[in-house]
Design a protein around this motif. Structure first.
Motif, PDB file in Angstrom:
ATOM      1  N   LEU A  63       0.829  -1.204   0.000  1.00 55.57           N
ATOM      2  CA  LEU A  63       0.000   0.000   0.000  1.00 55.57           C
ATOM      3  C   LEU A  63       0.866   1.258   0.000  1.00 55.57           C
ATOM      4  CD1 LEU A  63      -2.638   1.562   0.263  1.00 55.57           C
ATOM      5  CD2 LEU A  63      -2.572   1.137   2.720  1.00 55.57           C
ATOM      6  N   GLY A  64       1.946   1.261   0.776  1.00 55.28           N
ATOM      7  CA  GLY A  64       2.831   2.418   0.798  1.00 55.28           C
ATOM      8  C   GLY A  64       3.468   2.693  -0.556  1.00 55.28           C
ATOM      9  N   LEU A  65       3.883   1.628  -1.258  1.00 58.12           N
ATOM     10  CA  LEU A  65       4.492   1.808  -2.577  1.00 58.12           C
ATOM     11  C   LEU A  65       3.476   2.321  -3.594  1.00 58.12           C
ATOM     12  CD1 LEU A  65       6.740  -1.391  -2.711  1.00 58.12           C
ATOM     13  CD2 LEU A  65       7.440   0.961  -2.206  1.00 58.12           C
ATOM     14  N   LEU A  66       2.269   1.776  -3.550  1.00 52.77           N
ATOM     15  CA  LEU A  66       1.234   2.262  -4.459  1.00 52.77           C
ATOM     16  C   LEU A  66       0.860   3.710  -4.162  1.00 52.77           C
ATOM     17  CD1 LEU A  66      -1.185  -0.800  -4.789  1.00 52.77           C
ATOM     18  CD2 LEU A  66       0.299   0.171  -6.544  1.00 52.77           C
ATOM     19  N   TRP A  67       0.785   4.045  -2.902  1.00 56.26           N
ATOM     20  CA  TRP A  67       0.480   5.431  -2.545  1.00 56.26           C
ATOM     21  C   TRP A  67       1.566   6.379  -3.048  1.00 56.26           C
ATOM     22  CZ3 TRP A  67       2.042   8.186   2.376  1.00 56.26           C
ATOM     23  CH2 TRP A  67       1.406   9.442   2.462  1.00 56.26           C
ATOM     24  N   LEU A  68       2.818   5.980  -2.909  1.00 55.57           N
ATOM     25  CA  LEU A  68       3.921   6.797  -3.396  1.00 55.57           C
ATOM     26  C   LEU A  68       3.855   6.970  -4.915  1.00 55.57           C
ATOM     27  CD1 LEU A  68       6.665   8.218  -2.918  1.00 55.57           C
ATOM     28  CD2 LEU A  68       7.740   5.964  -3.117  1.00 55.57           C
ATOM     29  N   TRP A  69       3.390   5.949  -5.597  1.00 50.37           N
ATOM     30  CA  TRP A  69       3.350   5.983  -7.056  1.00 50.37           C
ATOM     31  C   TRP A  69       2.144   6.766  -7.580  1.00 50.37           C
ATOM     32  CZ3 TRP A  69       1.167   1.630 -10.482  1.00 50.37           C
ATOM     33  CH2 TRP A  69       1.368   1.934 -11.831  1.00 50.37           C
ATOM     34  N   LEU A  70       0.991   6.622  -6.940  1.00 51.51           N
ATOM     35  CA  LEU A  70      -0.238   7.188  -7.462  1.00 51.51           C
ATOM     36  C   LEU A  70      -0.606   8.548  -6.872  1.00 51.51           C
ATOM     37  CD1 LEU A  70      -2.462   3.970  -7.495  1.00 51.51           C
ATOM     38  CD2 LEU A  70      -1.233   5.008  -9.417  1.00 51.51           C
ATOM     39  N   ILE A  94      -4.914  17.510  -0.892  1.00 51.08           N
ATOM     40  CA  ILE A  94      -6.095  16.710  -0.546  1.00 51.08           C
ATOM     41  C   ILE A  94      -6.104  15.414  -1.341  1.00 51.08           C
ATOM     42  CG2 ILE A  94      -8.605  16.711  -0.486  1.00 51.08           C
ATOM     43  CD1 ILE A  94      -8.519  19.713  -0.174  1.00 51.08           C
ATOM     44  N   GLY A  95      -5.598  15.478  -2.566  1.00 49.90           N
ATOM     45  CA  GLY A  95      -5.557  14.269  -3.393  1.00 49.90           C
ATOM     46  C   GLY A  95      -4.673  13.188  -2.818  1.00 49.90           C
ATOM     47  N   ALA A  96      -3.617  13.566  -2.124  1.00 51.71           N
ATOM     48  CA  ALA A  96      -2.750  12.565  -1.496  1.00 51.71           C
ATOM     49  C   ALA A  96      -3.498  11.813  -0.405  1.00 51.71           C
ATOM     50  CB  ALA A  96      -1.506  13.234  -0.932  1.00 51.71           C
ATOM     51  N   ASP A  97      -4.266  12.528   0.398  1.00 55.82           N
ATOM     52  CA  ASP A  97      -5.064  11.866   1.434  1.00 55.82           C
ATOM     53  C   ASP A  97      -6.149  10.992   0.824  1.00 55.82           C
ATOM     54  OD1 ASP A  97      -3.485  13.609   2.863  1.00 55.82           O
ATOM     55  OD2 ASP A  97      -5.062  14.138   4.286  1.00 55.82           O
ATOM     56  N   GLY A  98      -6.830  11.504  -0.205  1.00 54.67           N
ATOM     57  CA  GLY A  98      -7.884  10.718  -0.848  1.00 54.67           C
ATOM     58  C   GLY A  98      -7.354   9.461  -1.506  1.00 54.67           C
ATOM     59  N   THR A  99      -6.161   9.563  -2.118  1.00 56.92           N
ATOM     60  CA  THR A  99      -5.562   8.372  -2.736  1.00 56.92           C
ATOM     61  C   THR A  99      -5.259   7.305  -1.695  1.00 56.92           C
ATOM     62  OG1 THR A  99      -4.581   9.759  -4.467  1.00 56.92           O
ATOM     63  CG2 THR A  99      -3.655   7.561  -4.160  1.00 56.92           C
ATOM     64  N   PHE A 100      -4.742   7.732  -0.564  1.00 50.68           N
ATOM     65  CA  PHE A 100      -4.447   6.763   0.505  1.00 50.68           C
ATOM     66  C   PHE A 100      -5.733   6.107   1.005  1.00 50.68           C
ATOM     67  CE2 PHE A 100      -3.422   5.187   4.663  1.00 50.68           C
ATOM     68  CZ  PHE A 100      -2.095   4.826   4.598  1.00 50.68           C
ATOM     69  N   VAL A 101      -6.788   6.887   1.192  1.00 51.87           N
ATOM     70  CA  VAL A 101      -8.042   6.325   1.695  1.00 51.87           C
ATOM     71  C   VAL A 101      -8.620   5.314   0.708  1.00 51.87           C
ATOM     72  CG1 VAL A 101     -10.431   6.882   2.254  1.00 51.87           C
ATOM     73  CG2 VAL A 101      -8.592   8.298   3.147  1.00 51.87           C
ATOM     74  N   LEU A 102      -8.642   5.648  -0.572  1.00 46.75           N
ATOM     75  CA  LEU A 102      -9.194   4.723  -1.572  1.00 46.75           C
ATOM     76  C   LEU A 102      -8.374   3.435  -1.645  1.00 46.75           C
ATOM     77  CD1 LEU A 102     -10.139   7.191  -4.456  1.00 46.75           C
ATOM     78  CD2 LEU A 102     -11.658   6.100  -2.790  1.00 46.75           C
ATOM     79  N   LEU A 103      -7.062   3.563  -1.629  1.00 41.08           N
ATOM     80  CA  LEU A 103      -6.228   2.365  -1.644  1.00 41.08           C
ATOM     81  C   LEU A 103      -6.419   1.536  -0.383  1.00 41.08           C
ATOM     82  CD1 LEU A 103      -2.897   3.823  -3.096  1.00 41.08           C
ATOM     83  CD2 LEU A 103      -4.501   2.292  -4.251  1.00 41.08           C
ATOM     84  N   ALA A 104      -6.539   2.202   0.772  1.00 35.78           N
ATOM     85  CA  ALA A 104      -6.739   1.474   2.024  1.00 35.78           C
ATOM     86  C   ALA A 104      -8.064   0.726   2.024  1.00 35.78           C
ATOM     87  CB  ALA A 104      -6.664   2.442   3.209  1.00 35.78           C
ATOM     88  N   ILE A 105      -9.108   1.326   1.488  1.00 36.33           N
ATOM     89  CA  ILE A 105     -10.401   0.634   1.421  1.00 36.33           C
ATOM     90  C   ILE A 105     -10.298  -0.600   0.526  1.00 36.33           C
ATOM     91  CG2 ILE A 105     -12.771   0.849   0.593  1.00 36.33           C
ATOM     92  CD1 ILE A 105     -12.733   3.735   1.524  1.00 36.33           C
ATOM     93  N   GLY A 106      -9.614  -0.460  -0.614  1.00 37.42           N
ATOM     94  CA  GLY A 106      -9.439  -1.619  -1.485  1.00 37.42           C
ATOM     95  C   GLY A 106      -8.635  -2.729  -0.836  1.00 37.42           C
ATOM     96  N   PHE A 107      -7.551  -2.373  -0.160  1.00 39.68           N
ATOM     97  CA  PHE A 107      -6.753  -3.379   0.531  1.00 39.68           C
ATOM     98  C   PHE A 107      -7.538  -3.999   1.690  1.00 39.68           C
ATOM     99  CE2 PHE A 107      -3.234  -1.852  -1.876  1.00 39.68           C
ATOM    100  CZ  PHE A 107      -2.246  -2.808  -1.798  1.00 39.68           C
ATOM    101  N   GLY A 108      -8.373  -3.201   2.350  1.00 43.33           N
ATOM    102  CA  GLY A 108      -9.188  -3.760   3.424  1.00 43.33           C
ATOM    103  C   GLY A 108     -10.176  -4.791   2.919  1.00 43.33           C
ATOM    104  N   ALA A 109     -10.798  -4.504   1.775  1.00 45.32           N
ATOM    105  CA  ALA A 109     -11.741  -5.474   1.205  1.00 45.32           C
ATOM    106  C   ALA A 109     -11.020  -6.755   0.778  1.00 45.32           C
ATOM    107  CB  ALA A 109     -12.473  -4.845   0.017  1.00 45.32           C
ATOM    108  N   LEU A 110      -9.853  -6.614   0.163  1.00 44.85           N
ATOM    109  CA  LEU A 110      -9.109  -7.797  -0.275  1.00 44.85           C
ATOM    110  C   LEU A 110      -8.623  -8.632   0.903  1.00 44.85           C
ATOM    111  CD1 LEU A 110      -6.985  -6.326  -3.226  1.00 44.85           C
ATOM    112  CD2 LEU A 110      -8.995  -7.821  -3.377  1.00 44.85           C
ATOM    113  N   SER A 111      -8.106  -7.980   1.928  1.00 39.24           N
ATOM    114  CA  SER A 111      -7.620  -8.734   3.088  1.00 39.24           C
ATOM    115  C   SER A 111      -8.765  -9.438   3.806  1.00 39.24           C
ATOM    116  CB  SER A 111      -6.888  -7.799   4.043  1.00 39.24           C
ATOM    117  OG  SER A 111      -7.752  -6.763   4.501  1.00 39.24           O
ATOM    118  N   ALA A 112      -9.920  -8.785   3.930  1.00 37.21           N
ATOM    119  CA  ALA A 112     -11.062  -9.423   4.583  1.00 37.21           C
ATOM    120  C   ALA A 112     -11.550 -10.620   3.775  1.00 37.21           C
ATOM    121  CB  ALA A 112     -12.194  -8.413   4.764  1.00 37.21           C
ATOM    122  N   ALA A 113     -11.603 -10.479   2.452  1.00 42.04           N
ATOM    123  CA  ALA A 113     -12.034 -11.606   1.615  1.00 42.04           C
ATOM    124  C   ALA A 113     -11.053 -12.772   1.705  1.00 42.04           C
ATOM    125  CB  ALA A 113     -12.184 -11.141   0.166  1.00 42.04           C
TER     126      ALA A 113
END
Length: 243
Positions: A63-70, A94-113
């Motif tokens: 997640l950290g690497l993707l956040w740094l990239w996107l 603001i876009g940096a915070d939003g990018t982190f939140v969207l990526l975190a939600i996606g990783f949360g869904a994948l880890s829970a599944a």
């Protein structure tokens, strides 16, 4: 007063032994009411929770690497006196915070599944391990993005870039706890939905073995009034003869 003479029966069950239909007797081992011996014990569940927490926490590096990239970059520019935003009306911060939140939600869904698919019958400790691992993963992702991103020494970078030259601001989260908690909340919500939709269902207890206990004939004093009424009528009928 002798209405109960023929109805009271001796107990067929020896003393201190439950009857065949005793509702307080422990159910047989093969019935659905008996506790299953296949459930993982506490030690196994703790081990599973620890593995889940470690694996989920390590995924925070991705997640950290993707956040740094996107994440969008915030352009800065300097002059002889100070460092300024190149575009004061830009939304890159603001876009940096939003990018982190969207990526975190996606990783949360994948880890829970993944946890639900692998440990569908896991207990509460597995879910707690998922929550703790998600929180650690968010913190790791945040620190990895800040560490690998542009340096936080803005003054030194402004001197290196020179006057009027644009350079990137450090990558950071302006509202830390909201993005950091996005992964744990998303993981808990998705895991709860998956458990409610596809989780194992409790087996309905089989009460057929106890039907005979309640459907059988009633014996003892409860059956007395019917026979008492018939026996009580006999003296009245016979007593009328001598009179």
């Amino acid at each position: 007063m002798a209405w109960h003479d023929g109805t009271v029966t001796a107990p067929l069950t020896p003393p201190h032994q439950p009857g065949p239909h005793d509702p307080w007797e422990a159910p047989p081992s093969g019935s659905h009411l008996a506790p299953s011996s296949d459930d993982p014990d506490t030690v196994t569940e703790l081990r599973q929770a620890a593995v889940v927490a470690v694996l989920v926490a390590l995924s925070g590096i991705a997640l950290g690497l993707l956040w740094l990239w996107l994440a969008p970059r915030v352009p800065l520019v300097s002059d002889d006196t100070a460092v300024f935003l190149k575009n004061s009306e830009g939304e890159e911060a603001i876009g940096a915070d939003g990018t982190f939140v969207l990526l975190a939600i996606g990783f949360g869904a994948l880890s829970a599944a993944a946890v639900f698919w692998r440990l569908r019958r896991g207990g509460v400790l597995v879910v707690v391990g998922l929550a703790l691992g998600a929180l650690l993963a968010s913190l790791i992702a945040w620190r990895v993005g800040v560490w690998l991103g542009p340096s936080s020494d803005v003054v030194g970078r402004a001197r290196e870039a020179g006057q009027g030259v644009t350079f990137d601001a450090p990558l950071e989260l302006h509202t830390v706890w909201v993005p950091v908690l996005a992964w744990p909340f998303a993981a808990m919500g998705v895991h709860l939905l998956l458990t409610a939709a596809f989780g194992p269902r409790d087996v309905e207890p089989d009460w057929s073995g106890y039907s005979g206990y309640y459907d059988g004939p009633v014996q003892g004093p409860l059956a007395g009034p019917a026979s008492g009424s018939s026996s009580g009528s006999s003296p009245s009928a016979g007593g009328g003869g001598p009179a």
